[in-house]
Design a protein around this motif. Structure first.
Motif, PDB file in Angstrom:
ATOM      1  N   GLY A  69      -9.826 -91.537 -21.787  1.00 40.22           N
ATOM      2  CA  GLY A  69      -9.849 -92.117 -23.128  1.00 40.22           C
ATOM      3  C   GLY A  69      -8.840 -91.534 -24.079  1.00 40.22           C
ATOM      4  N   HIS A  70      -9.168 -91.641 -25.333  1.00 36.91           N
ATOM      5  CA  HIS A  70      -8.271 -91.272 -26.421  1.00 36.91           C
ATOM      6  C   HIS A  70      -8.362 -89.795 -26.787  1.00 36.91           C
ATOM      7  N   ARG A  71      -9.386 -89.098 -26.272  1.00 36.45           N
ATOM      8  CA  ARG A  71      -9.610 -87.694 -26.629  1.00 36.45           C
ATOM      9  C   ARG A  71      -9.777 -87.553 -28.151  1.00 36.45           C
ATOM     10  N   ASP A  72     -10.734 -88.269 -28.680  1.00 34.75           N
ATOM     11  CA  ASP A  72     -11.028 -88.280 -30.118  1.00 34.75           C
ATOM     12  C   ASP A  72     -11.627 -86.933 -30.515  1.00 34.75           C
ATOM     13  N   ILE A  73     -10.944 -86.165 -31.353  1.00 33.82           N
ATOM     14  CA  ILE A  73     -11.412 -84.811 -31.680  1.00 33.82           C
ATOM     15  C   ILE A  73     -12.674 -84.827 -32.540  1.00 33.82           C
ATOM     16  N   PHE A  74     -12.989 -85.967 -33.164  1.00 33.95           N
ATOM     17  CA  PHE A  74     -14.186 -86.063 -34.002  1.00 33.95           C
ATOM     18  C   PHE A  74     -15.340 -86.792 -33.310  1.00 33.95           C
ATOM     19  N   ALA A  75     -15.201 -87.112 -32.011  1.00 35.14           N
ATOM     20  CA  ALA A  75     -16.256 -87.847 -31.314  1.00 35.14           C
ATOM     21  C   ALA A  75     -17.566 -87.073 -31.327  1.00 35.14           C
ATOM     22  N   GLY A  76     -17.506 -85.774 -31.103  1.00 35.93           N
ATOM     23  CA  GLY A  76     -18.715 -84.957 -31.109  1.00 35.93           C
ATOM     24  C   GLY A  76     -19.376 -84.924 -32.471  1.00 35.93           C
ATOM     25  N   ALA A  77     -18.551 -84.800 -33.534  1.00 39.03           N
ATOM     26  CA  ALA A  77     -19.085 -84.782 -34.897  1.00 39.03           C
ATOM     27  C   ALA A  77     -19.713 -86.127 -35.231  1.00 39.03           C
ATOM     28  N   ARG A  78     -19.087 -87.209 -34.787  1.00 43.19           N
ATOM     29  CA  ARG A  78     -19.623 -88.533 -35.078  1.00 43.19           C
ATOM     30  C   ARG A  78     -20.937 -88.770 -34.338  1.00 43.19           C
ATOM     31  N   SER A  79     -21.054 -88.223 -33.139  1.00 40.21           N
ATOM     32  CA  SER A  79     -22.305 -88.390 -32.391  1.00 40.21           C
ATOM     33  C   SER A  79     -23.460 -87.673 -33.066  1.00 40.21           C
ATOM     34  N   SER A  80     -23.144 -86.724 -33.948  1.00 35.59           N
ATOM     35  CA  SER A  80     -24.196 -86.032 -34.695  1.00 35.59           C
ATOM     36  C   SER A  80     -24.553 -86.760 -35.987  1.00 35.59           C
ATOM     37  N   GLY A  81     -23.936 -87.920 -36.233  1.00 34.44           N
ATOM     38  CA  GLY A  81     -24.309 -88.744 -37.366  1.00 34.44           C
ATOM     39  C   GLY A  81     -23.319 -88.788 -38.508  1.00 34.44           C
ATOM     40  N   LEU A  82     -22.178 -88.064 -38.397  1.00 32.21           N
ATOM     41  CA  LEU A  82     -21.191 -88.076 -39.471  1.00 32.21           C
ATOM     42  C   LEU A  82     -20.312 -89.322 -39.370  1.00 32.21           C
ATOM     43  N   ASP A  83     -20.058 -89.942 -40.519  1.00 31.00           N
ATOM     44  CA  ASP A  83     -19.275 -91.173 -40.568  1.00 31.00           C
ATOM     45  C   ASP A  83     -17.796 -90.803 -40.709  1.00 31.00           C
ATOM     46  N   ILE A  84     -17.178 -90.508 -39.576  1.00 32.04           N
ATOM     47  CA  ILE A  84     -15.792 -90.031 -39.607  1.00 32.04           C
ATOM     48  C   ILE A  84     -15.045 -90.607 -38.402  1.00 32.04           C
ATOM     49  N   ARG A  85     -13.857 -91.108 -38.665  1.00 32.17           N
ATOM     50  CA  ARG A  85     -13.029 -91.728 -37.628  1.00 32.17           C
ATOM     51  C   ARG A  85     -11.694 -91.003 -37.535  1.00 32.17           C
ATOM     52  N   TYR A  86     -11.023 -91.251 -36.423  1.00 32.74           N
ATOM     53  CA  TYR A  86      -9.800 -90.519 -36.088  1.00 32.74           C
ATOM     54  C   TYR A  86      -8.693 -91.509 -35.782  1.00 32.74           C
TER      55      TYR A  86
END
Length: 488
Positions: A69-86
């Motif tokens: 995939g894209h290796r999204d550095i914020f994927a883990g943070a987003r899975s915790s409920g934060l509304d953040i995109r990369y």
């Protein structure tokens, strides 16, 4: 990356300057803003992301698809409920282009081409409510005006450095900067919120006689834009720079919200390192409390090989155990072995040399008793938070001014010398000052003072502390501002 930012929250576009020391606090600011109720789109350059992905492949793979995939550095943070995109944008150069070896060519792209890539991205995103951009960019106020949104300039260095750049016109008027003959050498006493400062404590770019370089053009244009910012968000602490912050605040809303660290300090939920990080725990766990000297000259500055040789001799003669971080391009990308050939053999068993490490984790280890540092602002904040006194060897830009704070004002450090164009250092001085820091009375006094400054940092971030209150006030002010206008 697949989901769009929430349309029910104000949407912030956050763009760090593409250097390691700017990316780290920006990423953790993005997390704080998302936790405070904003939808955040964080933008890295393709080249920065490429380096992060190479350095953190195993970590990022846990949050990407089966194909890598894209290796999204914020994927883990987003899975915790934060509304953040990369998102990623090009910087005008190939990903494989050596930006370290060809800094000026890279800087030209940042000056002339990068803003077009950002503007195109902004046009593809859902409605943006505010632009949070590093102060050193040359286009944010112009872009924000064209979009009809507020510009929040994010300052990753001390308020003192911001004020000096912000008042370059005064320095020029009085002949301390940009003189066609020679800059004045007397003490500077006329800057708002700065009682007195020596010309040798100015940032290296304000000490230069040639002010026509591409870096100077970036600084001049960036601070033209900063004068038009709606808010200044800064990674500093009100109690440590009270008068300077008050003076800037009289001209522009200034929020000191630092230190901006990851939750837990030593480990981040977001991968931001540009180099693979070595584990130094085996050596540290085997050493007595306060006996190890940590050495690092940061993520950006270069050091002449002859200077490194003098420092190596000094480290060897000091007898101190050490962890020495030397990134692969510290001398230049074409010289991957910067230390003398004899050094590792002569110091075997006493220390280790690694390309990169988890700095906060190393500094917080009880075995570490001192930090030989270039005086980068992130390093200073991390060292103080860990209760570790410093030995200062600044190399360029804000590092000279930062040294003034930690040696002269806070008294948490010993000065070794150093400097861009002033980099003479003798091995005898290195050995002596390491001894003074690690075993001498000067080190004892610095350790006592660093405890006091650490307490200030901790108090600022605690509930009801100055940085906590300032961040809440900033969030309230910004939400009020964006709710009063229709996002574009």
């Amino acid at each position: 990356m697949e989901d769009s930012p929430s349309t029910t929250k104000p949407h912030l576009l956050l763009i760090p300057f593409p250097f390691q020391g700017h990316i780290i606090p920006s990423a953790h600011l993005a997390l704080k803003l998302a936790a405070a109720g904003f939808s955040v789109t964080f933008v890295n350059t393709e080249a920065v992301h490429h380096q992060i992905a190479l350095a953190n492949d195993e970590y990022l793979a846990r949050f990407s698809g089966a194909d890598g995939g894209h290796r999204d550095i914020f994927a883990g943070a987003r899975s915790s409920g934060l509304d953040i995109r990369y998102e990623l944008v090009g910087d005008g150069l190939p990903v494989t282009f050596d930006r370290s070896l060809n800094h000026d060519e890279f800087a030209v792209q940042l000056l002339h081409s990068f803003h077009g890539k950002v503007e195109a991205l902004a046009g593809r995103l859902p409605p943006i409510s505010g632009l949070v951009a590093d102060t050193f960019f040359v286009w944010p106020a112009t872009l924000a005006r064209s979009l009809g949104i507020p510009y929040i300039t994010f300052w990753t260095e001390p308020a003192l450095v911001f004020s000096l750049y912000y008042h370059m016109d005064l320095l020029r008027h009085h002949g301390h900067f940009g003189s066609q003959a020679e800059n004045r050498k007397d003490t500077i006493t006329y800057l708002p919120g700065v009682a007195a400062i020596e010309p040798t404590d100015l940032m290296s770019y304000l000490q230069d006689s040639d002010t026509t370089t591409v870096v100077h053009r970036i600084i001049f244009k960036a601070f033209e834009e900063a004068h038009q910012a709606d808010f200044i968000l800064a990674n500093t602490v009100a109690e440590l720079e009270t008068e300077t912050i008050a003076a800037v605040h009289r001209e522009k809303p200034f929020y000191a919200v630092g230190p901006i660290f990851p939750a837990g300090f030593t480990r981040s939920a977001v991968a931001t390192s540009l180099w693979a990080e070595s584990d130094c725990s085996q050596l540290l766990d085997s050493r007595p409390r306060g006996s190890v000297l940590y050495i690092s000259f940061g993520s950006y500055a270069h050091v002449e090989k002859k200077v490194l040789e003098e420092i190596a001799h000094g480290v060897m003669a000091s007898g101190a155990s050490f962890v020495w971080v030397l990134r692969p391009d510290i001398v230049g990308s074409n010289d991957p072995e910067p230390l003398p050939a004899w050094f590792k053999k002569e110091t075997a068993g006493r220390g280790i040399v690694v390309q990169w490490c988890r700095q906060a984790e190393v500094l917080s280890h009880p075995a570490v008793g001192g930090f030989l540092t270039h005086c980068g602002w992130n390093s200073i904040l991390e060292s103080v938070w860990s209760g570790v006194p410093m030995l200062c060897f600044p190399l360029l830009t804000d590092q000279f001014t930062n040294r003034r704070l930690v040696v002269g004002d806070w008294k948490v450090a010993v000065d070794l010398g150093g400097g861009s164009g002033r980099m003479a250092v003798r091995r005898e001085d290195v050995a002596e000052k390491i001894g003074r820091l690690m075993r001498g009375e000067e080190g004892v006094m610095a350790r006592e003072e660093v405890k006091k400054v650490r307490s200030i940092l901790q108090g600022a971030l605690a509930g009801g502390g100055s940085s906590s209150r300032n961040f809440d006030r900033f969030v309230e002010d910004l939400k009020c501002r964006v709710s009063s206008r229709r996002p574009v």
